[in-house]
Scaffold this motif. Sequence first.
Motif, PDB file in Angstrom:
ATOM      1  N   ASN A   1       0.828  -1.140   0.058  1.00 41.63           N
ATOM      2  CA  ASN A   1      -0.032  -0.095   0.198  1.00 41.63           C
ATOM      3  C   ASN A   1       1.014   1.193   0.012  1.00 41.63           C
ATOM      4  OD1 ASN A   1      -2.292   1.466  -0.034  1.00 41.63           O
ATOM      5  ND2 ASN A   1      -2.729   1.466   2.407  1.00 41.63           N
ATOM      6  N   GLU A   2       0.238   2.481  -0.044  1.00 38.74           N
ATOM      7  CA  GLU A   2       0.993   3.600   0.136  1.00 38.74           C
ATOM      8  C   GLU A   2       0.890   3.894   1.603  1.00 38.74           C
ATOM      9  OE1 GLU A   2       0.008   6.839  -2.580  1.00 38.74           O
ATOM     10  OE2 GLU A   2       1.771   7.957  -1.797  1.00 38.74           O
ATOM     11  N   PHE A   3       1.592   3.501   2.369  1.00 36.87           N
ATOM     12  CA  PHE A   3       1.126   3.409   3.890  1.00 36.87           C
ATOM     13  C   PHE A   3       1.709   4.841   4.391  1.00 36.87           C
ATOM     14  CE2 PHE A   3       1.794  -1.095   3.440  1.00 36.87           C
ATOM     15  CZ  PHE A   3       0.497  -1.422   4.178  1.00 36.87           C
ATOM     16  N   TRP A   4       2.816   5.333   3.648  1.00 41.45           N
ATOM     17  CA  TRP A   4       3.337   6.808   3.818  1.00 41.45           C
ATOM     18  C   TRP A   4       3.643   7.554   2.603  1.00 41.45           C
ATOM     19  CZ3 TRP A   4       5.966   2.497   5.767  1.00 41.45           C
ATOM     20  CH2 TRP A   4       7.070   2.204   4.930  1.00 41.45           C
ATOM     21  N   THR A   5       3.602   8.848   2.489  1.00 42.98           N
ATOM     22  CA  THR A   5       4.114   9.591   1.628  1.00 42.98           C
ATOM     23  C   THR A   5       4.903  10.778   1.933  1.00 42.98           C
ATOM     24  OG1 THR A   5       2.149  11.084   1.484  1.00 42.98           O
ATOM     25  CG2 THR A   5       1.869   9.214   0.372  1.00 42.98           C
ATOM     26  N   SER A   6       5.598  11.382   1.140  1.00 44.70           N
ATOM     27  CA  SER A   6       6.239  12.617   1.788  1.00 44.70           C
ATOM     28  C   SER A   6       4.970  13.772   1.960  1.00 44.70           C
ATOM     29  CB  SER A   6       7.221  12.993   0.696  1.00 44.70           C
ATOM     30  OG  SER A   6       6.721  13.196  -0.661  1.00 44.70           O
TER      31      SER A   6
ATOM     32  N   ILE B   1       5.317  -3.406   1.982  1.00 45.85           N
ATOM     33  CA  ILE B   1       5.694  -2.822   0.793  1.00 45.85           C
ATOM     34  C   ILE B   1       4.970  -1.672   0.529  1.00 45.85           C
ATOM     35  CG2 ILE B   1       6.089  -3.085  -1.977  1.00 45.85           C
ATOM     36  CD1 ILE B   1       6.238  -6.225  -1.302  1.00 45.85           C
ATOM     37  N   ASN B   2       6.031  -0.369   0.956  1.00 50.60           N
ATOM     38  CA  ASN B   2       5.137   0.899   0.446  1.00 50.60           C
ATOM     39  C   ASN B   2       5.470   1.517  -0.815  1.00 50.60           C
ATOM     40  OD1 ASN B   2       4.054   3.161   1.999  1.00 50.60           O
ATOM     41  ND2 ASN B   2       5.817   4.250   1.051  1.00 50.60           N
ATOM     42  N   GLN B   3       4.240   1.692  -1.617  1.00 53.26           N
ATOM     43  CA  GLN B   3       4.250   2.115  -2.951  1.00 53.26           C
ATOM     44  C   GLN B   3       3.942   3.535  -3.152  1.00 53.26           C
ATOM     45  OE1 GLN B   3       2.590  -0.549  -5.486  1.00 53.26           O
ATOM     46  NE2 GLN B   3       4.565  -1.725  -5.793  1.00 53.26           N
ATOM     47  N   GLN B   4       4.856   4.098  -3.179  1.00 47.22           N
ATOM     48  CA  GLN B   4       4.569   6.013  -3.143  1.00 47.22           C
ATOM     49  C   GLN B   4       4.805   6.353  -4.406  1.00 47.22           C
ATOM     50  OE1 GLN B   4       7.392   7.846  -0.604  1.00 47.22           O
ATOM     51  NE2 GLN B   4       6.471   9.660  -1.233  1.00 47.22           N
ATOM     52  N   GLU B   5       3.862   7.217  -4.893  1.00 49.15           N
ATOM     53  CA  GLU B   5       3.865   7.743  -6.244  1.00 49.15           C
ATOM     54  C   GLU B   5       5.136   8.540  -6.325  1.00 49.15           C
ATOM     55  OE1 GLU B   5       0.447   9.920  -7.457  1.00 49.15           O
ATOM     56  OE2 GLU B   5      -0.775   8.236  -7.024  1.00 49.15           O
ATOM     57  N   PHE B   6       5.845   8.453  -7.422  1.00 49.71           N
ATOM     58  CA  PHE B   6       7.001   9.204  -7.760  1.00 49.71           C
ATOM     59  C   PHE B   6       6.960  10.729  -7.628  1.00 49.71           C
ATOM     60  CE2 PHE B   6      10.839   9.592 -10.303  1.00 49.71           C
ATOM     61  CZ  PHE B   6      10.660  10.688 -10.808  1.00 49.71           C
ATOM     62  N   THR B   7       7.996  11.334  -6.767  1.00 43.34           N
ATOM     63  CA  THR B   7       8.037  12.467  -6.192  1.00 43.34           C
ATOM     64  C   THR B   7       9.322  13.333  -6.934  1.00 43.34           C
ATOM     65  OG1 THR B   7       9.111  12.471  -4.379  1.00 43.34           O
ATOM     66  CG2 THR B   7       6.693  12.275  -4.141  1.00 43.34           C
ATOM     67  N   LYS B   8       9.194  14.386  -7.502  1.00 38.95           N
ATOM     68  CA  LYS B   8      10.231  15.199  -7.847  1.00 38.95           C
ATOM     69  C   LYS B   8      11.358  15.186  -6.853  1.00 38.95           C
ATOM     70  CE  LYS B   8      10.420  19.153 -10.846  1.00 38.95           C
ATOM     71  NZ  LYS B   8      10.107  20.617 -10.791  1.00 38.95           N
ATOM     72  N   THR B   9      11.211  15.293  -5.401  1.00 39.40           N
ATOM     73  CA  THR B   9      12.182  15.491  -4.685  1.00 39.40           C
ATOM     74  C   THR B   9      12.938  14.086  -4.583  1.00 39.40           C
ATOM     75  OG1 THR B   9      10.637  16.857  -3.214  1.00 39.40           O
ATOM     76  CG2 THR B   9      12.895  16.227  -2.034  1.00 39.40           C
ATOM     77  N   ALA B  10      12.093  12.974  -4.480  1.00 35.38           N
ATOM     78  CA  ALA B  10      12.821  11.773  -4.426  1.00 35.38           C
ATOM     79  C   ALA B  10      13.749  11.297  -5.697  1.00 35.38           C
ATOM     80  CB  ALA B  10      11.619  10.500  -4.430  1.00 35.38           C
TER      81      ALA B  10
ATOM     82  N   GLY C   1      16.008  -3.682  -0.593  1.00 35.25           N
ATOM     83  CA  GLY C   1      15.630  -3.445  -1.963  1.00 35.25           C
ATOM     84  C   GLY C   1      15.583  -4.668  -2.997  1.00 35.25           C
ATOM     85  N   GLU C   2      15.674  -3.858  -4.241  1.00 35.03           N
ATOM     86  CA  GLU C   2      15.383  -4.877  -5.259  1.00 35.03           C
ATOM     87  C   GLU C   2      16.616  -4.711  -5.996  1.00 35.03           C
ATOM     88  OE1 GLU C   2      12.616  -2.927  -7.424  1.00 35.03           O
ATOM     89  OE2 GLU C   2      11.150  -3.678  -6.228  1.00 35.03           O
ATOM     90  N   VAL C   3      17.589  -5.801  -6.451  1.00 35.94           N
ATOM     91  CA  VAL C   3      19.070  -5.565  -6.724  1.00 35.94           C
ATOM     92  C   VAL C   3      18.891  -6.441  -8.336  1.00 35.94           C
ATOM     93  CG1 VAL C   3      20.179  -4.964  -4.979  1.00 35.94           C
ATOM     94  CG2 VAL C   3      19.954  -7.407  -5.521  1.00 35.94           C
ATOM     95  N   ARG C   4      20.071  -6.178  -8.906  1.00 37.87           N
ATOM     96  CA  ARG C   4      20.030  -7.046 -10.234  1.00 37.87           C
ATOM     97  C   ARG C   4      19.180  -7.040 -11.172  1.00 37.87           C
ATOM     98  NH1 ARG C   4      24.055 -10.777  -7.728  1.00 37.87           N
ATOM     99  NH2 ARG C   4      25.375  -9.126  -7.321  1.00 37.87           N
ATOM    100  N   ASN C   5      18.913  -5.485 -11.392  1.00 35.10           N
ATOM    101  CA  ASN C   5      17.893  -5.213 -12.356  1.00 35.10           C
ATOM    102  C   ASN C   5      16.229  -5.628 -11.936  1.00 35.10           C
ATOM    103  OD1 ASN C   5      19.169  -3.587 -14.198  1.00 35.10           O
ATOM    104  ND2 ASN C   5      19.804  -5.341 -15.437  1.00 35.10           N
ATOM    105  N   ARG C   6      16.220  -5.618 -10.605  1.00 39.21           N
ATOM    106  CA  ARG C   6      14.795  -6.253 -10.270  1.00 39.21           C
ATOM    107  C   ARG C   6      14.753  -7.594 -10.197  1.00 39.21           C
ATOM    108  NH1 ARG C   6      13.115  -2.015 -12.620  1.00 39.21           N
ATOM    109  NH2 ARG C   6      13.880  -0.555 -11.328  1.00 39.21           N
TER     110      ARG C   6
ATOM    111  N   THR D   1       6.884   5.232  -9.444  1.00 39.03           N
ATOM    112  CA  THR D   1       6.713   4.817  -7.997  1.00 39.03           C
ATOM    113  C   THR D   1       7.912   4.552  -7.428  1.00 39.03           C
ATOM    114  OG1 THR D   1       6.254   2.650  -8.381  1.00 39.03           O
ATOM    115  CG2 THR D   1       4.249   3.905  -8.388  1.00 39.03           C
ATOM    116  N   ASN D   2       8.033   5.152  -5.940  1.00 42.85           N
ATOM    117  CA  ASN D   2       9.127   4.710  -5.259  1.00 42.85           C
ATOM    118  C   ASN D   2       8.721   3.517  -4.123  1.00 42.85           C
ATOM    119  OD1 ASN D   2      11.333   5.108  -3.545  1.00 42.85           O
ATOM    120  ND2 ASN D   2      10.543   6.952  -2.580  1.00 42.85           N
TER     121      ASN D   2
END
Length: 415
Positions: free
Chosen positions: A45-50, A383-392, A354-359, A404-405
């Motif tokens: 889910n998107e449990f937290w966002t910036s 698994i926190n799926q957060q929408e892509f932000t400019k800062t990130a 994280g995910e490594v080796r090209n996911r 997504t981040n």
Amino acid sequence: MMNNIVTYLADFHTGDKSDLFHQDRPITKTDEILLNETLIPRFINEFWTSSQRQSHSLHEISYRACFKAELPRFFINQLTKYGDLVYDPFMGRGTTLLEAALLGREVAGNDINPLSRILIEPRINPPPLAEIHRRLQEIPWNLDLKPELDLSMFYSPATERMIVSLKEYLLSRKEENTEDYIDKWIRMVATNRLTGHSSGFFSVYTLPPNQAVSPEAQIKINEKRKQVPTDRDVPAIIEKKSIRLQKDLTVAQAKNLQHLSARSRYFCQDAQISVTLEDETVALVVTSPPFLDTVQYAADNWLRCWFNHIDAQEFGRHITMSRTIEEWSYVMKNVFIELKRLLKPGGWIAFEVGEVRNRTVMLDEVIAPIGISVGLECCGIVINQQEFTKTANCWGIKNNQLGTNTNRIVLFQKV
Ligand SMILES: C[S@@+](CC[C@H](N)C(=O)[O-])C[C@H]1O[C@@H](n2cnc3c(N)ncnc32)[C@H](O)[C@@H]1O
């Protein structure tokens, strides 16, 4: 406070939403995964966002592969109470420690990189701005000294003189045992302002501050951009950044942090080795280890190390840079044995990987069986799926291609 995050997540899954979660975003997918004959629930889910709540301004320094403050905040709020001890064995810039301290928890942290303590300790004990201002006036900025290496591709001669003067001033304070919390604050801010991509840094335009390029690469950047380093007012930059860092700091927070800082503990050693914390004292660990050999912590920090008289090659030799999953798993198992020793019965570990080796390799699926093998209960993968932000994007946080981040956190409990 919910004392069991599994119940909490399950309640959420069945529709009993809480204020802490995004009201308008249902769980996108929840499933179970079979790992080494154990069924592990996954909560996505998107449990937290910036945007949910901006991070405190004291967090705003950069470090390779740091996580956002929302991640430790989520677990600290759910799983600990005021006064509990929160620990991070791979503390980096100290996101977990700072967030825990801001929430009134006691803190301890470790990192094999000596820069870590330099970056976190002063932010858990910030001096008043007036005292920083006064000290900046007292520092001898114009010593007739040259750096032992050529830094002319980063700094103008006048800026270089100021940086070297500050470096020597800070060294002498340390050697004379007179270094105080104001010097430590100035060291922390200066370490962060050495190089960057705006006039708020001491250097000519270069990569963001958590990744110093080599002198050769900087010469190429200068040629390409047709730029030469111009004079920068080093004390003014330090003062300005100090004001920005303390922008959100309230009087009550400052008082609370000062109280906690006297009791906080920092270690600089391999996380596989026991730290001098007593058995069964830690309520929660929120941490993120190196993901195999994906980040060059020593090389990226060479200039910060130079400024702080740290031998980057020396600590680089001890940093975990595993080329294979097997090597990495061996190190992580030792880390878990130590963490289990430190945890109180009922204590928690939120282990971000994280995910490594090209996911193609999900490190959460590797780490869950390792924790189980030392006798911890694996409560689930968050698994926190957060929408892509400019800062990130700008700060190099692990974004995936789909805008997504994603953070993958394996949650363990000592039962
Ligand atoms: C992913 S970063 C942690 C970032 C941190 N969560 C933050 O927000 O800044 C991993 C950290 O592990 C440290 N590290 C690598 N190998 C280590 C080891 N064997 N023991 C202790 N620390 C280690 C690195 O120096 C780096 O700071």
